[in-house]
Design a protein around this motif. Sequence first.
Motif, PDB file in Angstrom:
ATOM      1  N   ALA A  18       0.852  -1.190   0.000  1.00  0.00           N
ATOM      2  CA  ALA A  18       0.000   0.000   0.000  1.00  0.00           C
ATOM      3  C   ALA A  18       0.885   1.235   0.000  1.00  0.00           C
ATOM      4  CB  ALA A  18      -0.895   0.004   1.234  1.00  0.00           C
ATOM      5  N   THR A  19       0.419   2.261  -0.685  1.00  0.00           N
ATOM      6  CA  THR A  19       1.166   3.514  -0.728  1.00  0.00           C
ATOM      7  C   THR A  19       0.219   4.669  -1.004  1.00  0.00           C
ATOM      8  OG1 THR A  19       2.991   4.705  -1.757  1.00  0.00           O
ATOM      9  CG2 THR A  19       1.696   3.275  -3.193  1.00  0.00           C
ATOM     10  N   HIS A  20       0.637   5.841  -0.610  1.00  0.00           N
ATOM     11  CA  HIS A  20      -0.119   7.057  -0.940  1.00  0.00           C
ATOM     12  C   HIS A  20       0.490   7.741  -2.168  1.00  0.00           C
ATOM     13  CE1 HIS A  20       3.253   8.548   1.404  1.00  0.00           C
ATOM     14  NE2 HIS A  20       3.059   9.709   0.830  1.00  0.00           N
ATOM     15  N   VAL A  21       1.574   7.169  -2.687  1.00  0.00           N
ATOM     16  CA  VAL A  21       2.279   7.731  -3.836  1.00  0.00           C
ATOM     17  C   VAL A  21       1.672   7.171  -5.120  1.00  0.00           C
ATOM     18  CG1 VAL A  21       4.530   7.809  -5.000  1.00  0.00           C
ATOM     19  CG2 VAL A  21       4.406   7.935  -2.503  1.00  0.00           C
ATOM     20  N   ASP A  22       1.520   8.011  -6.133  1.00  0.00           N
ATOM     21  CA  ASP A  22       1.091   7.543  -7.450  1.00  0.00           C
ATOM     22  C   ASP A  22       2.314   6.899  -8.102  1.00  0.00           C
ATOM     23  OD1 ASP A  22       0.463   7.213 -10.154  1.00  0.00           O
ATOM     24  OD2 ASP A  22      -0.809   8.996 -10.190  1.00  0.00           O
ATOM     25  N   LEU A  23       2.364   5.569  -8.076  1.00  0.00           N
ATOM     26  CA  LEU A  23       3.559   4.859  -8.539  1.00  0.00           C
ATOM     27  C   LEU A  23       3.799   5.030 -10.031  1.00  0.00           C
ATOM     28  CD1 LEU A  23       3.489   1.572  -6.449  1.00  0.00           C
ATOM     29  CD2 LEU A  23       4.887   3.614  -6.102  1.00  0.00           C
ATOM     30  N   LYS A  24       2.743   5.153 -10.812  1.00  0.00           N
ATOM     31  CA  LYS A  24       2.920   5.350 -12.253  1.00  0.00           C
ATOM     32  C   LYS A  24       3.658   6.661 -12.516  1.00  0.00           C
ATOM     33  CE  LYS A  24       0.536   4.520 -16.509  1.00  0.00           C
ATOM     34  NZ  LYS A  24      -0.678   4.071 -17.126  1.00  0.00           N
ATOM     35  N   GLN A  25       3.290   7.720 -11.783  1.00  0.00           N
ATOM     36  CA  GLN A  25       4.003   8.996 -11.917  1.00  0.00           C
ATOM     37  C   GLN A  25       5.431   8.877 -11.397  1.00  0.00           C
ATOM     38  OE1 GLN A  25       1.653  11.955  -9.902  1.00  0.00           O
ATOM     39  NE2 GLN A  25       0.497  12.460 -11.749  1.00  0.00           N
ATOM     40  N   ALA A  26       5.609   8.105 -10.319  1.00  0.00           N
ATOM     41  CA  ALA A  26       6.953   7.916  -9.774  1.00  0.00           C
ATOM     42  C   ALA A  26       7.853   7.188 -10.768  1.00  0.00           C
ATOM     43  CB  ALA A  26       6.884   7.149  -8.451  1.00  0.00           C
ATOM     44  N   VAL A  27       7.287   6.228 -11.501  1.00  0.00           N
ATOM     45  CA  VAL A  27       8.057   5.523 -12.543  1.00  0.00           C
ATOM     46  C   VAL A  27       8.449   6.505 -13.634  1.00  0.00           C
ATOM     47  CG1 VAL A  27       7.889   3.811 -14.402  1.00  0.00           C
ATOM     48  CG2 VAL A  27       7.118   3.228 -12.097  1.00  0.00           C
ATOM     49  N   GLN A  28       7.491   7.322 -14.078  1.00  0.00           N
ATOM     50  CA  GLN A  28       7.763   8.292 -15.141  1.00  0.00           C
ATOM     51  C   GLN A  28       8.799   9.331 -14.706  1.00  0.00           C
ATOM     52  OE1 GLN A  28       3.804   9.665 -15.929  1.00  0.00           O
ATOM     53  NE2 GLN A  28       3.315   7.933 -17.258  1.00  0.00           N
ATOM     54  N   ALA A  29       8.803   9.657 -13.414  1.00  0.00           N
ATOM     55  CA  ALA A  29       9.772  10.621 -12.895  1.00  0.00           C
ATOM     56  C   ALA A  29      11.116   9.974 -12.557  1.00  0.00           C
ATOM     57  CB  ALA A  29       9.205  11.312 -11.646  1.00  0.00           C
ATOM     58  N   LYS A  31      11.632   7.818 -10.134  1.00  0.00           N
ATOM     59  CA  LYS A  31      11.771   7.646  -8.684  1.00  0.00           C
ATOM     60  C   LYS A  31      11.364   6.254  -8.212  1.00  0.00           C
ATOM     61  CE  LYS A  31      11.214  12.500  -7.646  1.00  0.00           C
ATOM     62  NZ  LYS A  31      10.560  13.497  -6.849  1.00  0.00           N
ATOM     63  N   PHE A  32      10.836   5.424  -9.119  1.00  0.00           N
ATOM     64  CA  PHE A  32      10.442   4.061  -8.772  1.00  0.00           C
ATOM     65  C   PHE A  32      10.774   3.167  -9.960  1.00  0.00           C
ATOM     66  CE2 PHE A  32       7.539   0.533  -7.874  1.00  0.00           C
ATOM     67  CZ  PHE A  32       7.707   0.399  -6.498  1.00  0.00           C
ATOM     68  N   ARG A  33      11.307   1.987  -9.674  1.00  0.00           N
ATOM     69  CA  ARG A  33      11.729   1.081 -10.751  1.00  0.00           C
ATOM     70  C   ARG A  33      10.529   0.559 -11.535  1.00  0.00           C
ATOM     71  NH1 ARG A  33      15.019  -3.268  -7.744  1.00  0.00           N
ATOM     72  NH2 ARG A  33      13.930  -4.478  -9.322  1.00  0.00           N
ATOM     73  N   GLU A  34      10.605   0.652 -12.854  1.00  0.00           N
ATOM     74  CA  GLU A  34       9.513   0.235 -13.720  1.00  0.00           C
ATOM     75  C   GLU A  34       9.257  -1.265 -13.626  1.00  0.00           C
ATOM     76  OE1 GLU A  34       7.919   1.099 -18.219  1.00  0.00           O
ATOM     77  OE2 GLU A  34      10.082   1.124 -17.867  1.00  0.00           O
ATOM     78  N   ASP A  35      10.332  -2.071 -13.572  1.00  0.00           N
ATOM     79  CA  ASP A  35      10.138  -3.524 -13.489  1.00  0.00           C
ATOM     80  C   ASP A  35       9.431  -3.916 -12.195  1.00  0.00           C
ATOM     81  OD1 ASP A  35      12.645  -2.781 -12.156  1.00  0.00           O
ATOM     82  OD2 ASP A  35      12.930  -4.940 -11.887  1.00  0.00           O
ATOM     83  N   LEU A  36       9.771  -3.250 -11.109  1.00  0.00           N
ATOM     84  CA  LEU A  36       9.125  -3.531  -9.827  1.00  0.00           C
ATOM     85  C   LEU A  36       7.663  -3.078  -9.852  1.00  0.00           C
ATOM     86  CD1 LEU A  36       9.322  -4.573  -6.958  1.00  0.00           C
ATOM     87  CD2 LEU A  36      10.252  -2.351  -6.270  1.00  0.00           C
ATOM     88  N   TYR A  37       7.396  -1.960 -10.496  1.00  0.00           N
ATOM     89  CA  TYR A  37       6.026  -1.466 -10.640  1.00  0.00           C
ATOM     90  C   TYR A  37       5.147  -2.526 -11.310  1.00  0.00           C
ATOM     91  CZ  TYR A  37       2.081   1.178 -12.526  1.00  0.00           C
ATOM     92  OH  TYR A  37       0.824   1.596 -12.873  1.00  0.00           O
ATOM     93  N   TYR A  38       5.622  -3.111 -12.404  1.00  0.00           N
ATOM     94  CA  TYR A  38       4.816  -4.101 -13.117  1.00  0.00           C
ATOM     95  C   TYR A  38       4.731  -5.434 -12.376  1.00  0.00           C
ATOM     96  CZ  TYR A  38       4.287  -0.840 -16.889  1.00  0.00           C
ATOM     97  OH  TYR A  38       3.945   0.266 -17.622  1.00  0.00           O
ATOM     98  N   LEU A  40       4.533  -5.618  -9.061  1.00  0.00           N
ATOM     99  CA  LEU A  40       3.602  -5.383  -7.958  1.00  0.00           C
ATOM    100  C   LEU A  40       2.177  -5.094  -8.423  1.00  0.00           C
ATOM    101  CD1 LEU A  40       5.750  -3.142  -5.584  1.00  0.00           C
ATOM    102  CD2 LEU A  40       5.132  -5.535  -5.270  1.00  0.00           C
ATOM    103  N   ARG A  41       2.031  -4.535  -9.603  1.00  0.00           N
ATOM    104  CA  ARG A  41       0.719  -4.066 -10.050  1.00  0.00           C
ATOM    105  C   ARG A  41      -0.070  -5.161 -10.769  1.00  0.00           C
ATOM    106  NH1 ARG A  41      -2.559  -1.922 -13.519  1.00  0.00           N
ATOM    107  NH2 ARG A  41      -3.719  -0.049 -13.012  1.00  0.00           N
ATOM    108  N   VAL A  42      -0.325  -6.254 -10.071  1.00  0.00           N
ATOM    109  CA  VAL A  42      -1.159  -7.310 -10.619  1.00  0.00           C
ATOM    110  C   VAL A  42      -2.628  -6.940 -10.413  1.00  0.00           C
ATOM    111  CG1 VAL A  42      -1.807  -9.734 -10.390  1.00  0.00           C
ATOM    112  CG2 VAL A  42       0.594  -9.058 -10.238  1.00  0.00           C
ATOM    113  N   LEU A  43      -2.945  -6.475  -9.238  1.00  0.00           N
ATOM    114  CA  LEU A  43      -4.297  -6.067  -8.892  1.00  0.00           C
ATOM    115  C   LEU A  43      -4.213  -4.759  -8.124  1.00  0.00           C
ATOM    116  CD1 LEU A  43      -7.361  -6.700  -8.642  1.00  0.00           C
ATOM    117  CD2 LEU A  43      -6.813  -7.875  -6.522  1.00  0.00           C
TER     118      LEU A  43
END
Length: 145
Positions: A18-29, A31-38, A40-43
């Motif tokens: 859980a997070t309060h951060v918009d991870l998609k924006q963090a990936v684009q900026a 600040k968050f690894r794209e591979d980890l984003y995908y 974690l983002r199953v559901l």
Amino acid sequence: MRVGGTDKIPIDVRIIAATHVDLKQAVQAGKFREDLYYRLRVLQLKTPPLRERNGDIELLAWYFFNKYSDCSKRKPKGFSMDGLNSLLLHDWPGNVRELMNCINQAVVMSDKGLLTPADLVWKSDGKCASEKPWKNAVPRRIVKQ
């Protein structure tokens, strides 16, 4: 594999994050690894803030009341109508955790049979409900006797 080991051990895990951060924006900026984003983002579940789910406030208040009053030597019997209405009118910027702490403190500190607005302290500003102009507010839903 275990630390210091050489054998692979198969495991089956699910991660709930859980997070309060918009991870998609963090990936684009960057600040968050794209591979980890995908990975974690199953559901994705978006839960609206408590102030937008005022039907849940009374249910959660009673749940936390029962949970904390079971552990308390002074057992309040419940909420006064004014106390419950003050909970329904508060904005809950701290969401469920603020409500939980508010009820916990009220149960522990109150020496009355029913929890009143004076017993309910909002953690966000340190004021109790009786200091707020909640009686003059437009209710989202009021509990009737």
